[in-house]
Write an enzyme that holds these catalytic residues in place. Sequence first.
Site, PDB file in Angstrom:
ATOM      1  N   ASP A   1       0.854  -1.197   0.000  1.00 40.61           N
ATOM      2  CA  ASP A   1       0.000   0.000   0.000  1.00 40.61           C
ATOM      3  C   ASP A   1       0.889   1.247   0.000  1.00 40.61           C
ATOM      4  O   ASP A   1       1.871   1.322   0.742  1.00 40.61           O
ATOM      5  CB  ASP A   1      -0.920  -0.007   1.218  1.00 40.61           C
ATOM      6  CG  ASP A   1      -1.771  -1.261   1.269  1.00 40.61           C
ATOM      7  OD1 ASP A   1      -2.895  -1.229   0.758  1.00 40.61           O
ATOM      8  OD2 ASP A   1      -1.297  -2.281   1.807  1.00 40.61           O
TER       9      ASP A   1
ATOM     10  N   ASP B   1      -7.321  -7.224   6.208  1.00 41.59           N
ATOM     11  CA  ASP B   1      -6.164  -8.065   5.908  1.00 41.59           C
ATOM     12  C   ASP B   1      -4.947  -7.227   5.539  1.00 41.59           C
ATOM     13  O   ASP B   1      -3.847  -7.766   5.398  1.00 41.59           O
ATOM     14  CB  ASP B   1      -6.488  -9.049   4.777  1.00 41.59           C
ATOM     15  CG  ASP B   1      -6.850  -8.333   3.484  1.00 41.59           C
ATOM     16  OD1 ASP B   1      -7.294  -7.168   3.557  1.00 41.59           O
ATOM     17  OD2 ASP B   1      -6.711  -8.937   2.412  1.00 41.59           O
ATOM     18  N   HIS B   2      -5.120  -5.917   5.354  1.00 40.17           N
ATOM     19  CA  HIS B   2      -4.011  -4.993   5.134  1.00 40.17           C
ATOM     20  C   HIS B   2      -4.034  -3.913   6.202  1.00 40.17           C
ATOM     21  O   HIS B   2      -5.101  -3.447   6.605  1.00 40.17           O
ATOM     22  CB  HIS B   2      -4.128  -4.301   3.767  1.00 40.17           C
ATOM     23  CG  HIS B   2      -3.719  -5.151   2.607  1.00 40.17           C
ATOM     24  ND1 HIS B   2      -3.010  -4.653   1.541  1.00 40.17           N
ATOM     25  CD2 HIS B   2      -3.917  -6.461   2.356  1.00 40.17           C
ATOM     26  CE1 HIS B   2      -2.793  -5.631   0.661  1.00 40.17           C
ATOM     27  NE2 HIS B   2      -3.347  -6.732   1.138  1.00 40.17           N
ATOM     28  N   PHE B   3      -2.839  -3.515   6.653  1.00 36.80           N
ATOM     29  CA  PHE B   3      -2.744  -2.299   7.442  1.00 36.80           C
ATOM     30  C   PHE B   3      -2.807  -1.094   6.501  1.00 36.80           C
ATOM     31  O   PHE B   3      -2.655  -1.235   5.292  1.00 36.80           O
ATOM     32  CB  PHE B   3      -1.441  -2.269   8.233  1.00 36.80           C
ATOM     33  CG  PHE B   3      -1.320  -3.364   9.259  1.00 36.80           C
ATOM     34  CD1 PHE B   3      -2.437  -3.820   9.942  1.00 36.80           C
ATOM     35  CD2 PHE B   3      -0.095  -3.966   9.532  1.00 36.80           C
ATOM     36  CE1 PHE B   3      -2.341  -4.826  10.891  1.00 36.80           C
ATOM     37  CE2 PHE B   3       0.012  -4.966  10.478  1.00 36.80           C
ATOM     38  CZ  PHE B   3      -1.112  -5.410  11.158  1.00 36.80           C
TER      39      PHE B   3
END
Length: 484
Positions: free
Chosen positions: A187, A226-228
């Site tokens: 990200d 599921d992602h920071f």
Amino acid sequence: MVRYPLNGRPTAFFRGDWFVGKGVACATIRIGPGRENVIEVFNTHLHAPYEREPDDSYMCHRTAQAWEITRLMRGAVEKGHPIIGLGDFNMVPLSLAHQLITTHAPVRDVWRVLHPESSLGAASQPAEKERRREIPSARYNVQENGATCDSVLNTWRWSKQQQKMLFKGGNITVPPSTSDPRAKRLDYIFFGNGSSLFPDTSQWEVQSAKVGMTDRHPDLNCSLSDHFSVEATISRLPQSRGPQSDGLSNQLSAHGESNETALRSLTNTSLHPTLYTSYNPSPTSSLLPLPFARTPSPQNPTSTLESSSSITSLPPGTYTEILDLISTYKDREYRQRHLRLGHFVVSVIVSIVCLVAIWWSNHAGVSFMLVLISTLNLSAGVIDGLIGGLFVSSELRALKEFEWEISNAKVLAEENDQGVTMIDGLEAQSPSDRKKVRRQSNRSSEDGKETQEVEKELWEKVRGSEEYSGKENRRRGHAAMTLP
């Protein structure tokens, strides 16, 4: 909303990338009068990697999508607007997609501005193994490497057994010092000043960047996603236009799965001009001076930016690598189209044979089976025929357009390199030749016409041949063009 031309395959219905229609969410935010007070935001979610590179069959799609969002961001830059590109890019730092964005947009990866030595992927991946560094801890990955995916701290990446135990009310704690070999950064927040064509545009600085949303849900005790997220604070430096110098402190949040989250964070109360009475750069801040031209270097991607109006490009070898990637995927798609259209033709023949065989069948059960086989076989064949004739053909057209644009970029890069090499060659000419040019130039006041002819001959000797002159003119002409 701008949809990507290459967006997965409909046959992979269990993955869903094609059906959701991924693209770029575009927003324009005005924070005051003037060109520099119009911020253009581009939020996206690139195609997910389902295999490891370079064996990822969707790597071509992801690279093409990165090129598309690069074109959108570059268009905003050429209007003189600051731009923000953010979201789940599903790529590791300095990958092909990452290099395209940071070079051709042109924008900066705000995390690498503050953390130039951060990881290039998971510790278990070849690019990071070549750096011969120790396997980082979960804390180090979050604080220094900016890892937002596959962290041991994220419950959605745990084993099924651990997740079942957690959902049953079990309390599982992961120490921050735990080794974290799989965590990586997918990200991003990219930022560009928008002053490539407008020198009067304000300068900005990256004050901070951090990984967020690491806390668990208070009731479910699981990670929020599921992602920071990745968050950054970017400030505009004060201008000497009057007593009230504008500044901007934006808290940007890019979450890999949500466009709304990122856009909402841009329109909250932190998005407002603030007044600066003085400016003292902090040791951890980094300026983003623009306009700029940079020659990307994989070893030093955050090198000093210099003011210039020249068009940036990657090394020609990088474009060749992308073209090879496109060629490989095109060969795969041609095979797929032939196989699917062949399946359609065979299914039609088999269905006709089954229908004819019914006339010769004396048993109802056999006739029913023949009808069933004919129906199912023809249905599958028609679906394959539609995919091969319509979808694959449209995908090949998008691939050809992408290939054409990359080929043009490669030509510009090669001519730029040739021009630089030839200019270096001129500088390396013997001092005696250069002195002759200067001597003849001093005589111009006595006999201008004769001197010009002699000077022209000597200058042609220094420059080389007329072939070089033609190449140099073409190089200068192409340098004034803007890449798509």
